[in-house]
Design a protein around this motif. Structure first.
Motif, PDB file in Angstrom:
ATOM      1  N   THR A 148      -2.538  22.316   6.233  1.00 22.34           N
ATOM      2  CA  THR A 148      -2.958  23.213   7.313  1.00 22.34           C
ATOM      3  C   THR A 148      -1.767  23.694   8.131  1.00 22.34           C
ATOM      4  O   THR A 148      -1.666  24.872   8.484  1.00 22.34           O
ATOM      5  N   LEU A 149      -0.847  22.779   8.424  1.00 22.71           N
ATOM      6  CA  LEU A 149       0.336  23.116   9.228  1.00 22.71           C
ATOM      7  C   LEU A 149       1.541  23.504   8.367  1.00 22.71           C
ATOM      8  O   LEU A 149       2.616  23.784   8.903  1.00 22.71           O
ATOM      9  N   ASN A 150       1.344  23.461   7.040  1.00 23.37           N
ATOM     10  CA  ASN A 150       2.427  23.795   6.105  1.00 23.37           C
ATOM     11  C   ASN A 150       3.668  22.936   6.358  1.00 23.37           C
ATOM     12  O   ASN A 150       4.795  23.435   6.432  1.00 23.37           O
ATOM     13  N   LEU A 151       3.440  21.617   6.489  1.00 15.93           N
ATOM     14  CA  LEU A 151       4.547  20.704   6.754  1.00 15.93           C
ATOM     15  C   LEU A 151       5.416  20.534   5.516  1.00 15.93           C
ATOM     16  O   LEU A 151       4.927  20.600   4.386  1.00 15.93           O
ATOM     17  N   VAL A 200       9.815  18.112  23.395  1.00 15.23           N
ATOM     18  CA  VAL A 200       9.522  19.409  22.784  1.00 15.23           C
ATOM     19  C   VAL A 200      10.742  20.321  22.838  1.00 15.23           C
ATOM     20  O   VAL A 200      11.108  20.975  21.850  1.00 15.23           O
ATOM     21  N   SER A 201      11.403  20.338  23.980  1.00 11.83           N
ATOM     22  CA  SER A 201      12.579  21.198  24.138  1.00 11.83           C
ATOM     23  C   SER A 201      13.703  20.793  23.191  1.00 11.83           C
ATOM     24  O   SER A 201      14.303  21.640  22.515  1.00 11.83           O
ATOM     25  N   ALA A 202      13.986  19.497  23.106  1.00 15.17           N
ATOM     26  CA  ALA A 202      15.119  19.022  22.309  1.00 15.17           C
ATOM     27  C   ALA A 202      14.870  19.128  20.813  1.00 15.17           C
ATOM     28  O   ALA A 202      15.824  19.221  20.033  1.00 15.17           O
ATOM     29  N   SER A 203      13.602  19.106  20.383  1.00 21.25           N
ATOM     30  CA  SER A 203      13.293  19.074  18.954  1.00 21.25           C
ATOM     31  C   SER A 203      13.164  20.450  18.322  1.00 21.25           C
ATOM     32  O   SER A 203      12.905  20.559  17.124  1.00 21.25           O
ATOM     33  N   ASP A 204      13.346  21.501  19.093  1.00 18.50           N
ATOM     34  CA  ASP A 204      13.238  22.867  18.572  1.00 18.50           C
ATOM     35  C   ASP A 204      14.156  23.041  17.354  1.00 18.50           C
ATOM     36  O   ASP A 204      15.329  22.634  17.415  1.00 18.50           O
ATOM     37  N   PRO A 205      13.714  23.572  16.224  1.00 19.22           N
ATOM     38  CA  PRO A 205      12.455  24.280  15.982  1.00 19.22           C
ATOM     39  C   PRO A 205      11.412  23.463  15.221  1.00 19.22           C
ATOM     40  O   PRO A 205      10.468  24.034  14.673  1.00 19.22           O
ATOM     41  N   LEU A 206      11.555  22.138  15.152  1.00 19.39           N
ATOM     42  CA  LEU A 206      10.679  21.339  14.298  1.00 19.39           C
ATOM     43  C   LEU A 206       9.292  21.138  14.911  1.00 19.39           C
ATOM     44  O   LEU A 206       9.163  20.974  16.133  1.00 19.39           O
ATOM     45  N   PRO A 207       8.259  21.100  14.070  1.00 18.95           N
ATOM     46  CA  PRO A 207       6.925  20.721  14.551  1.00 18.95           C
ATOM     47  C   PRO A 207       6.913  19.259  14.988  1.00 18.95           C
ATOM     48  O   PRO A 207       7.619  18.421  14.414  1.00 18.95           O
ATOM     49  N   HIS A 243       0.811  -1.230   0.000  1.00 18.21           N
ATOM     50  CA  HIS A 243       0.000   0.000   0.000  1.00 18.21           C
ATOM     51  C   HIS A 243       0.841   1.277   0.000  1.00 18.21           C
ATOM     52  O   HIS A 243       0.273   2.378  -0.022  1.00 18.21           O
ATOM     53  N   ARG A 244       2.149   1.150   0.001  1.00 23.37           N
ATOM     54  CA  ARG A 244       2.999   2.355   0.042  1.00 23.37           C
ATOM     55  C   ARG A 244       2.689   3.344  -1.087  1.00 23.37           C
ATOM     56  O   ARG A 244       2.636   4.556  -0.841  1.00 23.37           O
ATOM     57  N   PRO A 245       2.434   2.879  -2.313  1.00 22.40           N
ATOM     58  CA  PRO A 245       2.082   3.831  -3.375  1.00 22.40           C
ATOM     59  C   PRO A 245       0.758   4.553  -3.131  1.00 22.40           C
ATOM     60  O   PRO A 245       0.482   5.578  -3.770  1.00 22.40           O
ATOM     61  N   ARG A 246      -0.049   4.043  -2.204  1.00 23.26           N
ATOM     62  CA  ARG A 246      -1.365   4.621  -1.933  1.00 23.26           C
ATOM     63  C   ARG A 246      -1.383   5.518  -0.695  1.00 23.26           C
ATOM     64  O   ARG A 246      -2.448   6.010  -0.304  1.00 23.26           O
ATOM     65  N   PHE A 247      -0.237   5.704  -0.056  1.00 26.00           N
ATOM     66  CA  PHE A 247      -0.214   6.584   1.121  1.00 26.00           C
ATOM     67  C   PHE A 247      -0.873   7.911   0.766  1.00 26.00           C
ATOM     68  O   PHE A 247      -0.660   8.456  -0.328  1.00 26.00           O
ATOM     69  N   LYS A 248      -1.635   8.442   1.707  1.00 27.09           N
ATOM     70  CA  LYS A 248      -2.495   9.589   1.420  1.00 27.09           C
ATOM     71  C   LYS A 248      -2.147  10.785   2.303  1.00 27.09           C
ATOM     72  O   LYS A 248      -2.058  10.647   3.523  1.00 27.09           O
ATOM     73  N   LYS A 249      -1.972  11.930   1.671  1.00 24.82           N
ATOM     74  CA  LYS A 249      -1.634  13.146   2.408  1.00 24.82           C
ATOM     75  C   LYS A 249      -2.821  13.577   3.284  1.00 24.82           C
ATOM     76  O   LYS A 249      -3.907  13.811   2.785  1.00 24.82           O
ATOM     77  N   PRO A 250      -2.604  13.678   4.599  1.00 26.01           N
ATOM     78  CA  PRO A 250      -3.698  14.125   5.473  1.00 26.01           C
ATOM     79  C   PRO A 250      -3.911  15.637   5.354  1.00 26.01           C
ATOM     80  O   PRO A 250      -2.961  16.366   5.009  1.00 26.01           O
ATOM     81  N   TYR A 292       9.866  17.813  10.169  1.00 21.79           N
ATOM     82  CA  TYR A 292       8.971  17.633  11.315  1.00 21.79           C
ATOM     83  C   TYR A 292       9.241  16.246  11.896  1.00 21.79           C
ATOM     84  O   TYR A 292       9.876  15.397  11.265  1.00 21.79           O
ATOM     85  N   LEU A 293       8.761  16.026  13.119  1.00 21.49           N
ATOM     86  CA  LEU A 293       8.878  14.728  13.784  1.00 21.49           C
ATOM     87  C   LEU A 293       7.490  14.160  14.042  1.00 21.49           C
ATOM     88  O   LEU A 293       6.535  14.914  14.273  1.00 21.49           O
ATOM     89  N   VAL A 294       7.390  12.845  14.016  1.00 23.89           N
ATOM     90  CA  VAL A 294       6.162  12.148  14.397  1.00 23.89           C
ATOM     91  C   VAL A 294       6.435  11.421  15.701  1.00 23.89           C
ATOM     92  O   VAL A 294       7.516  10.844  15.882  1.00 23.89           O
ATOM     93  N   MET A 295       5.478  11.444  16.627  1.00 19.70           N
ATOM     94  CA  MET A 295       5.651  10.708  17.879  1.00 19.70           C
ATOM     95  C   MET A 295       4.381   9.962  18.252  1.00 19.70           C
ATOM     96  O   MET A 295       3.267  10.376  17.923  1.00 19.70           O
ATOM     97  N   THR A 296       4.569   8.815  18.903  1.00 16.06           N
ATOM     98  CA  THR A 296       3.447   8.061  19.464  1.00 16.06           C
ATOM     99  C   THR A 296       3.873   7.524  20.828  1.00 16.06           C
ATOM    100  O   THR A 296       5.020   7.119  21.005  1.00 16.06           O
ATOM    101  N   LEU A 297       2.968   7.542  21.781  1.00 16.86           N
ATOM    102  CA  LEU A 297       3.228   7.010  23.120  1.00 16.86           C
ATOM    103  C   LEU A 297       1.965   6.328  23.634  1.00 16.86           C
ATOM    104  O   LEU A 297       0.885   6.918  23.602  1.00 16.86           O
ATOM    105  N   HIS A 298       2.117   5.089  24.117  1.00 17.07           N
ATOM    106  CA  HIS A 298       0.943   4.432  24.677  1.00 17.07           C
ATOM    107  C   HIS A 298       1.271   3.412  25.764  1.00 17.07           C
ATOM    108  O   HIS A 298       0.377   2.943  26.458  1.00 17.07           O
ATOM    109  N   ARG A 299       2.556   3.078  25.956  1.00 15.43           N
ATOM    110  CA  ARG A 299       2.889   2.018  26.912  1.00 15.43           C
ATOM    111  C   ARG A 299       2.781   2.516  28.355  1.00 15.43           C
ATOM    112  O   ARG A 299       3.158   3.641  28.664  1.00 15.43           O
TER     113      ARG A 299
END
Length: 357
Positions: free
Chosen positions: A195-198, A228-235, A183-190, A203-210
């Motif tokens: 809206t955020l002009n990415l 947030v502090s370490a990733s400045d200035p990236l969204p 499905h990689r060729p079908r990935f879809k821009k959200p 930019y960085l993506v993060m997930t946390l659930h454990r």
């Protein structure tokens, strides 16, 4: 042969699609094989469940047990009660479970008590950490499984050490990566991209659930503040798991660069991951996907059941100490992150010369 194919929590939905496709192809070639798709109903949010079936062309479940909510024990018990009735009404020659969620263990126990054989897809992976609920699920499931379909050499070796015979172990690759590549060729821009002009790799993506990261509010806040502090200035794009969202609602975490969003569908989420500068996560499956796509990955865990993502992949374990985050992001920004090697993790076929041949 009648197979009950189990769709449990979100991480396992995509793993069943290649399996169902293979069953259909075998049936079309005249083989006596049929399946019944059983959905746990664990994730009732559309983006956590329903959208996966629509986006990935997974057939509608034959039955939804509606076993969402409650503690792990309540959920497992609810699944066992409902699935026992389902299996008695619709007997199978084989119950096929995937992954390591509580549902995987619960279905396996019910099947074996009803004298039905069990096949486990993604068996044998081990973190060595008994504080992880998933590790308990893996060990219990593998102790009563009849057929093992492994995703890596490491998993196969773990199983061989328990004394299992070769004819019960089949090294088939990783169906989650099979579907990613498909499905990689079908990935879809959200919509949030515009809206955020990415911009790609900006930019960085993060997930946390454990539980180790989110159950203690002060720990979660310290992790978030440090990221947030370490990733400045990236969204920072943060699709928030429902469980994490409940805990975050008690905390005052509000930064202009931190964008907390609802869980995304599979195609939109991986569109973001593929183009991210890096991913910060505590998910096991995402470490495999980032490795397959060559995206740097930082894992906020003390151990992993997927060592290949570190030895040949793009993943590094940072542990759960917030102080480890800044050096890792500094290394990333300096362009010193490891590239990883070509990752033949999918392919959906038994590898030549592997166990089980």
């Amino acid at each position: 042969m009648q197979i009950s194919v189990i769709a449990g929590a979100r991480p396992n939905f995509m793993k069943i699609e290649p399996i169902i496709e293979a069953i259909k192809k075998a049936a079309q070639k005249g083989k006596n094989i049929q399946y019944r798709l059983v959905h746990t109903g664990q994730h009732y949010d559309k983006n956590m469940s329903a959208s996966f079936f629509e986006e990935l062309d997974i057939p509608a479940p034959d039955v939804n047990l509606a076993c969402g909510g409650g503690s792990q024990a309540e959920q497992a018990a609810n699944i066992m009660v409902h699935f026992e009735k389902e299996l008695l009404q619709n007997p199978a020659d084989l119950v096929l479970v995937v992954g390591d969620v509580s549902a995987t263990m619960a279905y396996s126990i019910v099947a074996k008590k009803l004298c039905t054989k069990v096949a486990h897809v993604e068996p044998g992976i081990r973190s060595g950490d008994l504080n992880m609920p998933e590790e308990i699920n893996r060990m219990v499931t593998d102790s009563i499984t009849d057929y093992f379909f492994t995703t890596s050499d490491t998993a196969t070796i773990h199983l061989k050490k328990t004394g299992l015979s070769d004819d019960r172990i089949f090294f088939v690759g990783n169906t989650m990566i099979d579907i990613l590549l498909k499905h990689r060729p079908r990935f879809k821009k959200p919509p949030l991209w515009d809206t955020l002009n990415l911009k790609e790799k900006e930019y960085l993506v993060m997930t946390l659930h454990r539980p180790a990261n989110i159950d203690e509010e002060s720990k979660l806040k310290a992790l978030m503040d440090e990221i947030v502090s370490a990733s400045d200035p990236l969204p920072l794009i943060f699709p928030v798991h429902p469980r994490t969202a409940k805990i975050l609602s008690h905390l005052e975490i509000d930064y202009p660069r931190l964008h907390k969003i609802e869980p995304l569908g599979y195609l939109e989420f991986n569109y973001l991951v593929e183009r991210a500068k890096a991913v910060i996560t505590d998910s096991g499956g995402i470490t495999e996907e980032t490795t397959a796509m060559g995206v740097p990955c930082m894992t906020l865990r003390d151990n992993t059941e997927r060592p290949e993502t570190m030895t040949i992949g793009t993943n590094e374990l940072l542990g759960t100490d917030p102080k480890a985050i800044q050096p890792a992001i500094k290394k990333l920004f300096a362009g010193n992150w490891k590239k990883g090697r070509k990752f033949l993790y999918g392919m959906g076929k038994r590898r030549k010369g592997s166990w089980g041949n």
